[in-house]
Design a protein around this motif. Structure first.
Motif, PDB file in Angstrom:
ATOM      1  N   ILE A 150      53.419  61.972  27.859  1.00 44.49           N
ATOM      2  CA  ILE A 150      52.721  61.034  28.731  1.00 44.49           C
ATOM      3  C   ILE A 150      52.794  59.656  28.086  1.00 44.49           C
ATOM      4  CG2 ILE A 150      50.499  60.408  29.747  1.00 44.49           C
ATOM      5  CD1 ILE A 150      49.780  63.413  29.640  1.00 44.49           C
ATOM      6  N   ASP A 151      53.448  58.732  28.736  1.00 46.46           N
ATOM      7  CA  ASP A 151      53.628  57.386  28.191  1.00 46.46           C
ATOM      8  C   ASP A 151      52.335  56.593  28.376  1.00 46.46           C
ATOM      9  OD1 ASP A 151      54.388  54.832  27.456  1.00 46.46           O
ATOM     10  OD2 ASP A 151      56.370  54.972  28.360  1.00 46.46           O
ATOM     11  N   VAL A 152      51.467  56.653  27.368  1.00 48.07           N
ATOM     12  CA  VAL A 152      50.175  55.972  27.490  1.00 48.07           C
ATOM     13  C   VAL A 152      50.335  54.458  27.454  1.00 48.07           C
ATOM     14  CG1 VAL A 152      48.860  57.904  26.550  1.00 48.07           C
ATOM     15  CG2 VAL A 152      49.785  56.180  24.998  1.00 48.07           C
ATOM     16  N   PHE A 153      51.401  53.971  26.802  1.00 49.59           N
ATOM     17  CA  PHE A 153      51.647  52.532  26.792  1.00 49.59           C
ATOM     18  C   PHE A 153      51.952  52.037  28.202  1.00 49.59           C
ATOM     19  CE2 PHE A 153      53.323  53.159  22.222  1.00 49.59           C
ATOM     20  CZ  PHE A 153      52.017  53.175  21.747  1.00 49.59           C
ATOM     21  N   ALA A 154      52.782  52.782  28.927  1.00 45.89           N
ATOM     22  CA  ALA A 154      53.104  52.413  30.309  1.00 45.89           C
ATOM     23  C   ALA A 154      51.861  52.481  31.179  1.00 45.89           C
ATOM     24  CB  ALA A 154      54.190  53.323  30.855  1.00 45.89           C
ATOM     25  N   GLU A 155      51.005  53.478  30.939  1.00 46.51           N
ATOM     26  CA  GLU A 155      49.765  53.583  31.699  1.00 46.51           C
ATOM     27  C   GLU A 155      48.867  52.372  31.474  1.00 46.51           C
ATOM     28  OE1 GLU A 155      49.118  58.421  32.048  1.00 46.51           O
ATOM     29  OE2 GLU A 155      47.995  57.266  30.564  1.00 46.51           O
ATOM     30  N   MET A 156      48.753  51.958  30.215  1.00 45.16           N
ATOM     31  CA  MET A 156      47.917  50.793  29.918  1.00 45.16           C
ATOM     32  C   MET A 156      48.488  49.530  30.569  1.00 45.16           C
ATOM     33  SD  MET A 156      46.592  51.343  25.987  1.00 45.16           S
ATOM     34  CE  MET A 156      48.228  51.583  25.291  1.00 45.16           C
ATOM     35  N   GLU A 157      49.803  49.386  30.521  1.00 43.19           N
ATOM     36  CA  GLU A 157      50.426  48.228  31.155  1.00 43.19           C
ATOM     37  C   GLU A 157      50.200  48.247  32.662  1.00 43.19           C
ATOM     38  OE1 GLU A 157      54.491  48.416  30.017  1.00 43.19           O
ATOM     39  OE2 GLU A 157      54.133  47.716  27.960  1.00 43.19           O
ATOM     40  N   ALA A 158      50.278  49.433  33.278  1.00 40.22           N
ATOM     41  CA  ALA A 158      50.046  49.542  34.718  1.00 40.22           C
ATOM     42  C   ALA A 158      48.608  49.189  35.064  1.00 40.22           C
ATOM     43  CB  ALA A 158      50.381  50.959  35.189  1.00 40.22           C
ATOM     44  N   GLU A 159      47.661  49.642  34.236  1.00 42.81           N
ATOM     45  CA  GLU A 159      46.254  49.318  34.476  1.00 42.81           C
ATOM     46  C   GLU A 159      46.007  47.816  34.347  1.00 42.81           C
ATOM     47  OE1 GLU A 159      43.985  51.640  31.782  1.00 42.81           O
ATOM     48  OE2 GLU A 159      44.424  53.556  32.776  1.00 42.81           O
ATOM     49  N   GLU A 160      46.620  47.202  33.335  1.00 43.77           N
ATOM     50  CA  GLU A 160      46.460  45.761  33.176  1.00 43.77           C
ATOM     51  C   GLU A 160      47.063  45.003  34.354  1.00 43.77           C
ATOM     52  OE1 GLU A 160      48.270  44.878  29.468  1.00 43.77           O
ATOM     53  OE2 GLU A 160      46.641  45.761  28.259  1.00 43.77           O
ATOM     54  N   ARG A 161      48.222  45.466  34.819  1.00 41.57           N
ATOM     55  CA  ARG A 161      48.864  44.821  35.962  1.00 41.57           C
ATOM     56  C   ARG A 161      48.011  44.968  37.225  1.00 41.57           C
ATOM     57  NH1 ARG A 161      53.335  46.695  34.986  1.00 41.57           N
ATOM     58  NH2 ARG A 161      53.272  48.590  36.237  1.00 41.57           N
ATOM     59  N   ALA A 162      47.448  46.170  37.439  1.00 39.40           N
ATOM     60  CA  ALA A 162      46.596  46.388  38.603  1.00 39.40           C
ATOM     61  C   ALA A 162      45.334  45.535  38.530  1.00 39.40           C
ATOM     62  CB  ALA A 162      46.222  47.871  38.696  1.00 39.40           C
ATOM     63  N   GLU A 163      44.788  45.384  37.323  1.00 41.23           N
ATOM     64  CA  GLU A 163      43.598  44.553  37.155  1.00 41.23           C
ATOM     65  C   GLU A 163      43.902  43.096  37.466  1.00 41.23           C
ATOM     66  OE1 GLU A 163      39.682  43.551  36.406  1.00 41.23           O
ATOM     67  OE2 GLU A 163      40.622  45.527  36.703  1.00 41.23           O
ATOM     68  N   ARG A 164      45.058  42.623  37.022  1.00 33.35           N
ATOM     69  CA  ARG A 164      45.442  41.239  37.336  1.00 33.35           C
ATOM     70  C   ARG A 164      45.611  41.042  38.841  1.00 33.35           C
ATOM     71  NH1 ARG A 164      48.841  41.885  32.734  1.00 33.35           N
ATOM     72  NH2 ARG A 164      50.631  42.269  34.108  1.00 33.35           N
ATOM     73  N   GLU A 165      46.204  42.046  39.497  1.00 33.14           N
ATOM     74  CA  GLU A 165      46.395  41.948  40.944  1.00 33.14           C
ATOM     75  C   GLU A 165      45.059  41.941  41.684  1.00 33.14           C
ATOM     76  OE1 GLU A 165      48.933  45.200  41.834  1.00 33.14           O
ATOM     77  OE2 GLU A 165      50.755  44.217  41.064  1.00 33.14           O
ATOM     78  N   ARG A 166      44.091  42.768  41.193  1.00 35.02           N
ATOM     79  CA  ARG A 166      42.771  42.774  41.823  1.00 35.02           C
ATOM     80  C   ARG A 166      42.078  41.425  41.679  1.00 35.02           C
ATOM     81  NH1 ARG A 166      42.551  48.173  39.765  1.00 35.02           N
ATOM     82  NH2 ARG A 166      41.528  47.420  37.868  1.00 35.02           N
ATOM     83  N   LYS A 167      42.191  40.855  40.480  1.00 34.30           N
ATOM     84  CA  LYS A 167      41.564  39.551  40.268  1.00 34.30           C
ATOM     85  C   LYS A 167      42.219  38.478  41.123  1.00 34.30           C
ATOM     86  CE  LYS A 167      39.984  40.436  35.538  1.00 34.30           C
ATOM     87  NZ  LYS A 167      40.110  40.041  34.106  1.00 34.30           N
ATOM     88  N   ALA A 168      43.536  38.541  41.246  1.00 33.57           N
ATOM     89  CA  ALA A 168      44.242  37.565  42.083  1.00 33.57           C
ATOM     90  C   ALA A 168      43.846  37.714  43.526  1.00 33.57           C
ATOM     91  CB  ALA A 168      45.752  37.731  41.905  1.00 33.57           C
ATOM     92  N   ALA A 169      43.697  38.964  43.993  1.00 38.06           N
ATOM     93  CA  ALA A 169      43.295  39.188  45.389  1.00 38.06           C
ATOM     94  C   ALA A 169      41.874  38.712  45.624  1.00 38.06           C
ATOM     95  CB  ALA A 169      43.421  40.684  45.715  1.00 38.06           C
ATOM     96  N   ALA A 170      41.003  38.918  44.610  1.00 35.46           N
ATOM     97  CA  ALA A 170      39.620  38.459  44.760  1.00 35.46           C
ATOM     98  C   ALA A 170      39.547  36.942  44.842  1.00 35.46           C
ATOM     99  CB  ALA A 170      38.784  38.973  43.574  1.00 35.46           C
ATOM    100  N   ARG A 171      40.351  36.272  44.027  1.00 29.73           N
ATOM    101  CA  ARG A 171      40.353  34.800  44.073  1.00 29.73           C
ATOM    102  C   ARG A 171      40.903  34.295  45.402  1.00 29.73           C
ATOM    103  NH1 ARG A 171      42.022  35.348  38.553  1.00 29.73           N
ATOM    104  NH2 ARG A 171      44.204  35.197  39.215  1.00 29.73           N
ATOM    105  N   SER A 172      41.894  34.999  45.940  1.00 30.60           N
ATOM    106  CA  SER A 172      42.478  34.588  47.230  1.00 30.60           C
ATOM    107  C   SER A 172      41.463  34.753  48.361  1.00 30.60           C
ATOM    108  CB  SER A 172      43.725  35.431  47.526  1.00 30.60           C
ATOM    109  OG  SER A 172      44.716  35.218  46.546  1.00 30.60           O
ATOM    110  N   SER A 173      40.681  35.840  48.326  1.00 35.75           N
ATOM    111  CA  SER A 173      39.708  36.067  49.383  1.00 35.75           C
ATOM    112  C   SER A 173      38.561  35.055  49.312  1.00 35.75           C
ATOM    113  CB  SER A 173      39.141  37.491  49.276  1.00 35.75           C
ATOM    114  OG  SER A 173      38.487  37.677  48.029  1.00 35.75           O
ATOM    115  N   GLU A 174      38.214  34.654  48.062  1.00 35.15           N
ATOM    116  CA  GLU A 174      37.155  33.661  47.898  1.00 35.15           C
ATOM    117  C   GLU A 174      37.615  32.292  48.399  1.00 35.15           C
ATOM    118  OE1 GLU A 174      36.176  33.744  43.807  1.00 35.15           O
ATOM    119  OE2 GLU A 174      35.123  35.687  43.927  1.00 35.15           O
ATOM    120  N   ALA A 175      38.907  31.996  48.220  1.00 35.11           N
ATOM    121  CA  ALA A 175      39.435  30.714  48.672  1.00 35.11           C
ATOM    122  C   ALA A 175      39.533  30.696  50.189  1.00 35.11           C
ATOM    123  CB  ALA A 175      40.786  30.463  48.047  1.00 35.11           C
TER     124      ALA A 175
END
Length: 250
Positions: free
Chosen positions: A225-250
């Motif tokens: 199980i590539d835990v490094f890839a999992e962590m990178e995917a989680e970080e990427r998903a978190e960035r996307e959520r934050k970007a979507a939240a900022r877009s909805s607020e704007a």
């Protein structure tokens, strides 16, 4: 029968769906073991100092010259690694092992003591493989986990892989114990020259057998199980959520 990979082609011959995955797993396992244990160069760096020591001592029976030559060639191997900017951990471990051997031999005046630190290390390593496996944390898994980018995920999330690591650690422990069972009696009974040549002869074959068995066990185990890839995917998903939240607020 319709093939999943080729839906337009029919055939009466069964086609194992996991052949490609199995071959890829074996290739990845082989590459990881090669990296972890130093490959051909690592084996050479392990054998050369002891071989030079026993060769010189066989010829002229001069402990000091043999010890200095063995230490010098170890330092040269490290220098070559550093000059080429290669991984030097195997060469450095060889230098420390040779240095301890030189100190022991010089202190006692007995050339056989050049090999004693390495023998004690082998015995300790054998016990470490066995004890950690009994404790449920096989040492070979701790060594190879980071190499496979799985860290310790195999302990709780991949039981098939943990079982393979346990088998491999038992193999390493028992093989090294068998090697010690040969060497320690010879340390007391054989003369220095005979003992040195037997020790050099036993450097590579047990190591290759243990590596081969490790490859067999792991190549049949579930993929890591590539835990490094999992962590990178989680970080990427978190960035996307934050970007979507900022877009909805704007």
């Amino acid at each position: 029968m319709t093939s999943v990979d080729k839906p337009t082609t029919t055939t009466n011959e069964p086609q194992p769906p996991h052949d490609d995955q199995t071959a890829a797993s074996k290739a990845v396992t082989e590459a990881a073991l090669f990296e972890a244990f130093g490959g051909v160069r690592g084996m050479v760096e392990t054998v050369v100092p002891g071989l030079l020591f026993v060769t010189i001592f066989t010829i002229n029976k001069d402990l000091h010259i043999a010890a200095i030559a063995a230490l010098a060639v170890s330092l040269v191997l490290v220098a070559v690694r550093l000059f080429r900017k290669d991984t030097a951990k195997h060469a450095f471990s060889g230098v420390f092992g040779v240095a301890f051997g030189v100190v022991f031999a010089m202190m006692t005046g007995n050339a056989k003591d050049f090999y004693l630190p390495g023998m004690l290390y082998t015995l300790g390593l054998a016990l470490a493989y066995i004890i950690t496996t009994i404790a449920g944390v096989p040492l070979i898994g701790l060594i190879l986990g980071p190499v496979f980018k799985e860290n310790l995920s195999w302990r709780t999330r991949n039981p098939g892989r943990k079982k393979a690591y346990a088998k491999a650690s038992w193999a390493w422990g028992l093989i090294l114990l068998a090697k010690c069972a040969i060497l320690f009696p010879l340390y007391w009974w054989a003369d220095t020259t005979q003992f040195g040549w037997v020790l050099v002869a036993l450097k590579i074959p047990p190591f290759l057998l243990a590596v081969y068995l490790t490859w067999v066990f792991l190549s049949k185990a579930p993929p890591p199980i590539d835990v490094f890839a999992e962590m990178e995917a989680e970080e990427r998903a978190e960035r996307e959520r934050k970007a979507a939240a900022r877009s909805s607020e704007a």
